[in-house]
Design an enzyme around this catalytic site. Structure first.
Site, PDB file in Angstrom:
ATOM      1  CB  CYS A  76     -12.055 -34.535 -25.037  1.00 29.92           C
ATOM      2  SG  CYS A  76     -13.168 -35.087 -23.714  1.00 29.92           S
ATOM      3  CG  HIS A  80     -11.828 -39.029 -25.594  1.00 26.76           C
ATOM      4  ND1 HIS A  80     -11.078 -37.958 -25.155  1.00 26.76           N
ATOM      5  CD2 HIS A  80     -11.547 -39.162 -26.921  1.00 26.76           C
ATOM      6  CE1 HIS A  80     -10.352 -37.480 -26.158  1.00 26.76           C
ATOM      7  NE2 HIS A  80     -10.636 -38.188 -27.239  1.00 26.76           N
ATOM      8  CG  HIS A 122      -9.141 -36.598 -30.366  1.00 29.88           C
ATOM      9  ND1 HIS A 122      -9.058 -37.596 -29.424  1.00 29.88           N
ATOM     10  CD2 HIS A 122      -8.021 -36.740 -31.151  1.00 29.88           C
ATOM     11  CE1 HIS A 122      -7.958 -38.316 -29.619  1.00 29.88           C
ATOM     12  NE2 HIS A 122      -7.324 -37.823 -30.655  1.00 29.88           N
TER      13      HIS A 122
END
Length: 346
Positions: A259, A308, A320
Site C-alpha cells: 500500500c 493502510h 490503492h
C-alpha cells in the site's frame, strides 16, 4: 538327510512387544471410530479468517518497511561517519607530520626545546594540560598542537557515534528479521486455511477475487472532484498506470506494490519525495478529517494504527494496493475493512 529341527519359537520379549503393538493399534482404531469428526469451516468462514490474517500481515508489513528504511538510513550514516573518520585520521597524521617537521627544523638550528620533547614523548592532550609550558612554544607550534587536539577529540566523538549507530543497526536488523517472519507466518497460516477448502471452493473464491480485481481496475465513476494540486494529479495519474499490478509485501514498484509502496512510488513520479511507510506518510502535509473535503491525489489513511494508505480518487473511491492476493485497483472507502481516519494533502 534332511534336518527336522523344530521351528524356533519367538522369544517372550518379542511376543510381548507384538502383543502391545497390536493392542495399541486396536485402541487407536476404536478411538478414531468413536471420535467426532473435526468441525470443518465453511468457505465464508475461511474467507473471513484469511482476510483477517491478510490484514495482520499488512500491519506487520508496514513495521517491516519501517525497519528496512531505518536500516538503510543507518547504513548510509555509518558509511558517512566511517569516511569522515578515515579522512580525519589522514588530517591528524599530516598535522603530526607537520609538528615533527617543526621539531626537526628546531633541532637543526640548535636543538629541540624541552617542551617539544615533552610533546613528542607523550599525548598532546596531556601536554596541553600543562599550561605552564605553553610559553616555551612558538605560536606556530601552539597552533599545531591545538589543531591536533581538536582533531583527536573530533575523531573520538565520531568513533563513539559510529559505535552507537552500529548497535542500533544490529537491533534494527533483528527487528527486520522478526517482522519478516511475522509476515511470512501470517501468510502461511492463511494458506493453510485455504488448503482446507475443496478444489471447487478454492476456485469459487479465486473467481470472486478475480471479478473484483477486473471490475475495479476498469474505469469507474470517479465524479468530478478537483485534484489537490498539479503534483497530486500527476501522482494520481502515475498510480492509474499501475492498475492491475499485484500486491507484494515490501514492494515499491514499478511492477508490484504494497500500500505505502504504491503511494510513495506515485508521488516520486510527480517529483515529490514522501516517506516510505504509511505511518510516516501520515505525519506530512495538511491533515483533512472531513471526507467531503478530500481532493484527488490526497493520501487517505485507514485503521487506528494507520497501517493502510491509498490515494483519493473522487466520488468516495480510493486507488490503492489492498492486500495479498489482490491487485492495484479502485475501491469504495466503505469497503476497506477499517475506519477512515483522515487524509493528508501533500
Amino acid at each position: 538327510m534332511a534336518s527336522h529341527r523344530r521351528p524356533k519359537q519367538p522369544s517372550r520379549t518379542r511376543v510381548t512387544v507384538l502383543t502391545t503393538a497390536a493392542a495399541a493399534a486396536v485402541a487407536l482404531s476404536a478411538n478414531a471410530a468413536n471420535a467426532a469428526p473435526s468441525e470443518k469451516l465453511s468457505k465464508d468462514e475461511v474467507k473471513a479468517k484469511v482476510d483477517k490474517l491478510y490484514e495482520q500481515a499488512e500491519q506487520a508489513t508496514e513495521k517491516y518497511n519501517g525497519a528496512k528504511e531505518k536500516q538503510q538510513k543507518l547504513q548510509k550514516e555509518i558509511s558517512t561517519i566511517q569516511d569522515n573518520v578515515a579522512r580525519g585520521q589522514e588530517e591528524l597524521n599530516k598535522l603530526r607530520d607537520g609538528l615533527g617537521s617543526l621539531a626537526t627544523a628546531q633541532y637543526r638550528s640548535g636543538g629541540i626545546d624541552a617542551s617539544v620533547q615533552l610533546f613528542l614523548s607523550s599525548n598532546p592532550d596531556d601536554y596541553l594540560d600543562k599550561a605552564s609550558t605553553l610559553d616555551q612554544l612558538s605560536s606556530q607550534q601552539v597552533d599545531a598542537l591545538k589543531k591536533i587536539q581538536d582533531k583527536q577529540r573530533e575523531l573520538a566523538q565520531e568513533r563513539a557515534e559510529a559505535t552507537e549507530k552500529l548497535k542500533d543497526l544490529s537491533a534494527t536488523r533483528t527487528e527486520l528479521g522478526n517482522k519478516k517472519k511475522e509476515v511470512q507466518g501470517k501468510l502461511a497460516e492463511a494458506q493453510k486455511l485455504l488448503n482446507t477448502l475443496t478444489a471447487k471452493e478454492k476456485a469459487q473464491l479465486a473467481e470472486k477475487e478475480q471479478r473484483a480485481n477486473r471490475s475495479s481496475t476498469e474505469r469507474v465513476d470517479l465524479g468530478d472532484a478537483p485534484p489537490a494540486s498539479g503534483r497530486a494529479q500527476a501522482a494520481f495519474s502515475a498510480a492509474q498506470t499501475r492498475l492491475g499490478s499485484p500486491y507484494v509485501y515490501g514492494a515499491t514498484g514499478p511492477s508490484s506494490f504494497d500500500c505505502s509502496g504504491l503511494t510513495s512510488w506515485a508521488y516520486a513520479q510527480a517529483g515529490v519525495s514522501i516517506p516510505r511507510t504509511s505511518e510516516a506518510q501520515a505525519q506530512i502535509g495538511t491533515k483533512i478529517y472531513n471526507q467531503s473535503d478530500l481532493k484527488v491525489g490526497d493520501l487517505v489513511f485507514f485503521f487506528n494504527d494507520l497501517h493502510h494508505v491509498g490515494l483519493y480518487a473522487g466520488n468516495g473511491q480510493i486507488l490503492h494496493a489492498p492486500r495479498t492476493g489482490t491487485v492495484v485497483r479502485y475501491e469504495s472507502m466503505t469497503t476497506i475493512g477499517g475506519p477512515f481516519m483522515f487524509g493528508v494533502r501533500v
